[in-house]
Write a protein that holds these residues in place. Structure first.
Motif, PDB file in Angstrom:
ATOM      1  N   TYR A   1      -4.434   1.395  -0.968  1.00  0.00           N
ATOM      2  CA  TYR A   1      -5.620   2.188  -0.231  1.00  0.00           C
ATOM      3  C   TYR A   1      -6.757   1.635  -0.944  1.00  0.00           C
ATOM      4  CZ  TYR A   1      -2.515   6.093   1.216  1.00  0.00           C
ATOM      5  OH  TYR A   1      -1.809   6.771   1.907  1.00  0.00           O
ATOM      6  N   SER A   2      -6.777   1.161  -2.078  1.00  0.00           N
ATOM      7  CA  SER A   2      -7.949   0.718  -2.885  1.00  0.00           C
ATOM      8  C   SER A   2      -8.182  -0.681  -1.997  1.00  0.00           C
ATOM      9  CB  SER A   2      -7.885   0.469  -4.415  1.00  0.00           C
ATOM     10  OG  SER A   2      -7.445   1.747  -5.105  1.00  0.00           O
ATOM     11  N   CYS A   3      -7.055  -1.680  -1.827  1.00  0.00           N
ATOM     12  CA  CYS A   3      -7.414  -2.867  -1.244  1.00  0.00           C
ATOM     13  C   CYS A   3      -7.908  -2.615   0.209  1.00  0.00           C
ATOM     14  CB  CYS A   3      -6.301  -3.661  -1.318  1.00  0.00           C
ATOM     15  SG  CYS A   3      -5.673  -4.261  -2.863  1.00  0.00           S
TER      16      CYS A   3
END
Length: 122
Positions: free
Chosen positions: A20-22
């Protein structure tokens, strides 16, 4: 409705969160001009912090300020996207939220400039 991944734990949860962060970084880079400009600035300043002959604490402060700017820009972009998702109508609270997010970015830029100036001019 909560995310179906909320109950996940351990390494699996970390991998999902990392994904999700990427995705968030990709979306910000793709869709936010200011974030792209600040990434370019980071691409210049972070290597420069290593080239300049400064102690590790000064170097950490210099790089930390650059990373803080990117973090604040991401939060500002998230605020703007959320406000726009709710409504594109002019509303004083929407304006306030966006202006406050913008002010946070401005203060992060001022912080970056001050720290870099103080380290370089000492």
């Amino acid at each position: 409705m909560e995310s179906p991944h909320k109950g996940k734990t351990g390494i699996r949860r970390l991998l999902i969160a990392f994904g999700y962060s990427c995705a968030g970084l990709r979306e910000a880079f793709r869709n936010e001009d200011a974030f792209r400009q600040e990434v370019l600035l980071a691409g210049v300043l972070v290597p420069l912090a290593f080239v300049l002959e400064r102690d590790m604490a000064a170097r950490a402060l210099m790089i930390g300020c650059v990373l803080l700017l990117l973090i604040v820009e991401l939060v500002n972009s998230a605020i703007e996207a959320t406000v726009d998702r709710i409504s594109l109508d002019d509303h004083r609270l929407a304006k306030r939220a966006k202006d406050i997010g913008s002010a946070a970015v401005l203060l992060s830029l001022v912080n970056l400039a001050l720290v870099w100036a103080l380290v370089l001019l000492r």
